[in-house]
Scaffold this active site. Structure first.
Site, PDB file in Angstrom:
ATOM      1  N   GLY A  18      19.740  -8.796  63.332  1.00  0.00           N
ATOM      2  CA  GLY A  18      20.674  -7.839  62.760  1.00  0.00           C
ATOM      3  C   GLY A  18      20.022  -7.000  61.677  1.00  0.00           C
ATOM      4  CB  VAL A  82      19.660 -13.762  48.996  1.00  0.00           C
ATOM      5  CG1 VAL A  82      20.986 -13.326  48.385  1.00  0.00           C
ATOM      6  CG2 VAL A  82      18.714 -12.573  49.165  1.00  0.00           C
ATOM      7  CD  GLU A 173      16.979 -21.085  77.126  1.00  0.00           C
ATOM      8  OE1 GLU A 173      17.092 -20.091  77.860  1.00  0.00           O
ATOM      9  OE2 GLU A 173      16.731 -20.991  75.921  1.00  0.00           O
TER      10      GLU A 173
HETATM   11  C1  LIG Z   1      16.884 -21.843  69.515  1.00  0.00           C
HETATM   12  C2  LIG Z   1      17.714 -20.608  69.652  1.00  0.00           C
HETATM   13  C3  LIG Z   1      17.775 -19.937  70.874  1.00  0.00           C
HETATM   14  C4  LIG Z   1      18.537 -18.779  71.000  1.00  0.00           C
HETATM   15  N1  LIG Z   1      18.557 -18.136  72.213  1.00  0.00           N
HETATM   16  C5  LIG Z   1      19.245 -16.976  72.334  1.00  0.00           C
HETATM   17  C6  LIG Z   1      19.216 -16.239  73.556  1.00  0.00           C
HETATM   18  O1  LIG Z   1      18.572 -16.642  74.525  1.00  0.00           O
HETATM   19  N2  LIG Z   1      19.902 -15.057  73.619  1.00  0.00           N
HETATM   20  C7  LIG Z   1      20.624 -14.588  72.549  1.00  0.00           C
HETATM   21  O2  LIG Z   1      21.221 -13.519  72.648  1.00  0.00           O
HETATM   22  N3  LIG Z   1      20.672 -15.264  71.390  1.00  0.00           N
HETATM   23  C8  LIG Z   1      20.005 -16.436  71.248  1.00  0.00           C
HETATM   24  N4  LIG Z   1      20.034 -17.121  70.069  1.00  0.00           N
HETATM   25  C9  LIG Z   1      20.906 -16.640  68.985  1.00  0.00           C
HETATM   26  C10 LIG Z   1      20.272 -15.469  68.251  1.00  0.00           C
HETATM   27  O3  LIG Z   1      18.954 -15.794  67.870  1.00  0.00           O
HETATM   28  C11 LIG Z   1      21.119 -15.157  67.027  1.00  0.00           C
HETATM   29  O4  LIG Z   1      22.419 -14.838  67.447  1.00  0.00           O
HETATM   30  C12 LIG Z   1      20.528 -14.008  66.227  1.00  0.00           C
HETATM   31  O5  LIG Z   1      19.264 -14.380  65.715  1.00  0.00           O
HETATM   32  C13 LIG Z   1      21.459 -13.602  65.092  1.00  0.00           C
HETATM   33  O6  LIG Z   1      20.860 -12.582  64.353  1.00  0.00           O
HETATM   34  P1  LIG Z   1      21.064 -12.534  62.783  1.00  0.00           P
HETATM   35  O7  LIG Z   1      20.377 -11.305  62.319  1.00  0.00           O
HETATM   36  O8  LIG Z   1      22.489 -12.730  62.448  1.00  0.00           O
HETATM   37  O9  LIG Z   1      20.291 -13.838  62.251  1.00  0.00           O
HETATM   38  P2  LIG Z   1      18.755 -14.230  62.369  1.00  0.00           P
HETATM   39  O10 LIG Z   1      18.094 -13.504  63.475  1.00  0.00           O
HETATM   40  O11 LIG Z   1      18.713 -15.712  62.417  1.00  0.00           O
HETATM   41  O12 LIG Z   1      18.140 -13.729  61.008  1.00  0.00           O
HETATM   42  C14 LIG Z   1      18.535 -14.248  59.765  1.00  0.00           C
HETATM   43  C15 LIG Z   1      17.431 -13.974  58.764  1.00  0.00           C
HETATM   44  O13 LIG Z   1      17.936 -14.214  57.462  1.00  0.00           O
HETATM   45  C16 LIG Z   1      16.966 -14.918  56.701  1.00  0.00           C
HETATM   46  N5  LIG Z   1      17.692 -15.659  55.657  1.00  0.00           N
HETATM   47  C17 LIG Z   1      18.619 -16.622  55.823  1.00  0.00           C
HETATM   48  N6  LIG Z   1      19.102 -17.021  54.650  1.00  0.00           N
HETATM   49  C18 LIG Z   1      18.456 -16.309  53.704  1.00  0.00           C
HETATM   50  C19 LIG Z   1      18.532 -16.262  52.278  1.00  0.00           C
HETATM   51  N7  LIG Z   1      19.382 -17.040  51.596  1.00  0.00           N
HETATM   52  N8  LIG Z   1      17.705 -15.414  51.634  1.00  0.00           N
HETATM   53  C20 LIG Z   1      16.843 -14.624  52.305  1.00  0.00           C
HETATM   54  N9  LIG Z   1      16.740 -14.619  53.641  1.00  0.00           N
HETATM   55  C21 LIG Z   1      17.555 -15.435  54.339  1.00  0.00           C
HETATM   56  C22 LIG Z   1      16.262 -15.796  57.716  1.00  0.00           C
HETATM   57  O14 LIG Z   1      14.968 -16.163  57.259  1.00  0.00           O
HETATM   58  C23 LIG Z   1      16.227 -14.890  58.943  1.00  0.00           C
HETATM   59  O15 LIG Z   1      15.052 -14.119  58.988  1.00  0.00           O
HETATM   60  C24 LIG Z   1      19.265 -18.277  69.897  1.00  0.00           C
HETATM   61  C25 LIG Z   1      19.197 -18.942  68.661  1.00  0.00           C
HETATM   62  C26 LIG Z   1      18.416 -20.086  68.534  1.00  0.00           C
HETATM   63  C27 LIG Z   1      18.341 -20.780  67.201  1.00  0.00           C
END
Ligand SMILES: Cc1cc2nc3c(=O)[nH]c(=O)nc-3n(C[C@H](O)[C@H](O)[C@H](O)COP(=O)(O)OP(=O)(O)OC[C@H]3O[C@@H](n4cnc5c(N)ncnc54)[C@H](O)[C@@H]3O)c2cc1C
Length: 419
Positions: A18, A82, A173
């Site tokens: 995101g 954060v 998986e």
């Molecule tokens: C093992 C696994 C397999 C998956 N497989 C799939 C799939 O095949 N297809 C699919 O669509 N989705 C899949 N997902 C889900 C998908 O990865 C998530 O829905 C997606 O990453 C969400 O995006 P996001 O930006 O909300 O969070 P994320 O991509 O997780 O990013 C969050 C970021 O915030 C950072 N962060 C967190 N807390 C803090 C803080 N307090 N301070 C600073 N930085 C912070 C983290 O380091 C990270 O970089 C999978 C997830 C996992 C764990």
């Protein structure tokens, strides 16, 4: 330190799916963007299970964040954790100096949910980030090493039994990849062990694997996994566990030294610290425009956000395409607000779902079309390769996959630190 041109300061917390898409949508605009992440890389979580099962090295699925943002004159990066947000002072509080903002996008993702069971949290392995995947890989290899010189057959079997709790995409998986690792690779590495003793047991509380997929795809995944030697147990809940066994709801036990918990996900711990409206699973409630109800300058997106309206009124699923599209929408709404224009509501373009089961087998549903087997697997490979960030990562993953496919071998099975 050089600062880049300033108008409104947009701070993005999280450089995951995101946060990265929001930053890219704000790149080369008049906004002054600061991305903060506790890690200095963007992780491609859909391939995390391959790191845990020795198919890929961690750096094949992680890309340095600074390398991504150095392409954009108006985007800066800071590595920090954060801890909270001071909404009144418009400050992001970190484990280092506070960072002021005019607009804020919270995209801190999610964490494993143990539903309050601290014992399970302490004993089980998880799969949410690179360190989890490395720990699990090391655990699997160490169990085989230990088993190879354990004379007692019962203890040997315990060491070679792996219980995975949760039959969603990650559990499925991981089960398939572990079974292939045992049958194709560790069988040769450990001639002193009977690898037929190795068990992968996948436990799901509902009546089908992949509960969010159409039921026939869940059944297909189950048949393929069983064909690969995975023991699938449906309609069973895990109630307790210790270092030697797992206890099920019917009070039966399974002797196993390794339990992997993939049965629940909740909003990132940062959400717990925020004084805002959120669900029991710590997902922050947002308006259809993705901002907090009373704060139009604070957006929450991706796994951390609770937004209804997905197939009726359920919350949007925790999927990468949801986070990516919400990142683009939040960025567009910020630019609109900066120009005095109205913001738009978020509508999800459903790109379907897929899960791989093993060599030449996957299930996939896109735009109402369902596929299983080899074609689905090919689709899965191509889509994941295209989505990876960075040419080097794509090349590394493709080379590894070709090597694995042609030789049945896996390169990444070094134990770096002993348990
Ligand atoms: C093992 C696994 C397999 C998956 N497989 C799939 C799939 O095949 N297809 C699919 O669509 N989705 C899949 N997902 C889900 C998908 O990865 C998530 O829905 C997606 O990453 C969400 O995006 P996001 O930006 O909300 O969070 P994320 O991509 O997780 O990013 C969050 C970021 O915030 C950072 N962060 C967190 N807390 C803090 C803080 N307090 N301070 C600073 N930085 C912070 C983290 O380091 C990270 O970089 C999978 C997830 C996992 C764990």
């Amino acid at each position: 330190m050089t600062t880049k041109s300033t108008t409104s300061r947009v701070v993005i917390v999280g450089a995951g799916f995101g946060g990265l898409s929001a930053a890219k949508a704000l790149a080369n605009t008049s906004a002054d963007v600061m991305v903060i992440d506790r890690n200095n890389y963007h992780g491609f979580w859909p391939l995390l299970y391959q790191v845990a099962t020795a198919g890929l090295e961690p750096d094949a699925i992680a890309h340095p964040t600074r390398a991504i943002f150095s392409q954009y004159a108006n985007v800066n990066f800071r590595m920090a954790t954060v801890t909270n947000i001071d909404f009144d002072q418009k400050l992001v509080l970190t484990d280092n100096a506070p960072v002021p903002y005019d607009y804020l996008i919270l995209a801190a993702g999610s964490t494993t949910h143990f539903f309050g069971n601290d014992k399970l949290a302490a004993i089980t392995y998880t799969l949410k980030d690179l360190s989890d995947a490395e720990l699990l890989r090391q655990r699997v290899l160490c169990c085989f090493e230990q088993a190879s010189h354990t004379p007692d057959p019962q203890q040997r079997r315990e060491l070679m039994t792996f219980v995975l709790v949760g039959g969603g995409p990650t559990g499925v998986e991981l089960a398939g990849a572990l079974s292939e690792l045992f049958r194709h690779v560790l069988r040769n590495d450990y001639p002193e062990l009977d690898v037929n003793d190795a068990r992968v047991i996948l436990i799901e509380g509902l009546d089908s694997l992949l509960p969010v997929f159409p039921q026939n795809l869940g059944r297909d995944a189950q048949q393929r996994l069983e064909h690969m030697g995975v023991e699938v147990r449906l309609n069973v809940l895990v109630t307790d566990a210790n270092e030697r066994c797992v206890t099920l709801q019917d009070e039966s036990t399974i002797a196993a030294r390794t339990i992997v918990w993939t049965a629940g996900v909740r909003g990132a711990p940062l959400a717990d610290a925020l004084d805002v409206d959120k669900t029991k699973g710590s997902r922050v409630t947002v308006t259809s425009r993705l901002h907090l109800p009373e704060r139009p300058a604070v957006f929450v997106i991706g796994d951390m956000a609770n937004l209804g309206g997905y197939k009726g009124d359920t919350a949007h699923p925790m999927l990468a395409p949801v986070a990516i599209q919400q990142g683009e929408q939040a960025a567009a709404n910020i630019l609109a607000h900066m120009q005095g224009q109205p913001m738009s509501s978020f509508y999800y373009r459903d790109l379907g779902m897929m899960a791989t089961i093993g060599r030449r087998a996957a299930v996939l549903t896109i735009a109402g079309v369902q596929m299983t087997g080899f074609l689905a697997w090919l689709g899965w490979l191509i889509i994941h390769l295209l989505q990876l960030v960075g040419f080097r990562n794509k090349l590394m993953v493709l080379t590894n996959w070709l090597y694995n496919y042609l030789t049945y071998d896996r390169a990444a099975r070094i134990i770096v630190s002993r348990e």
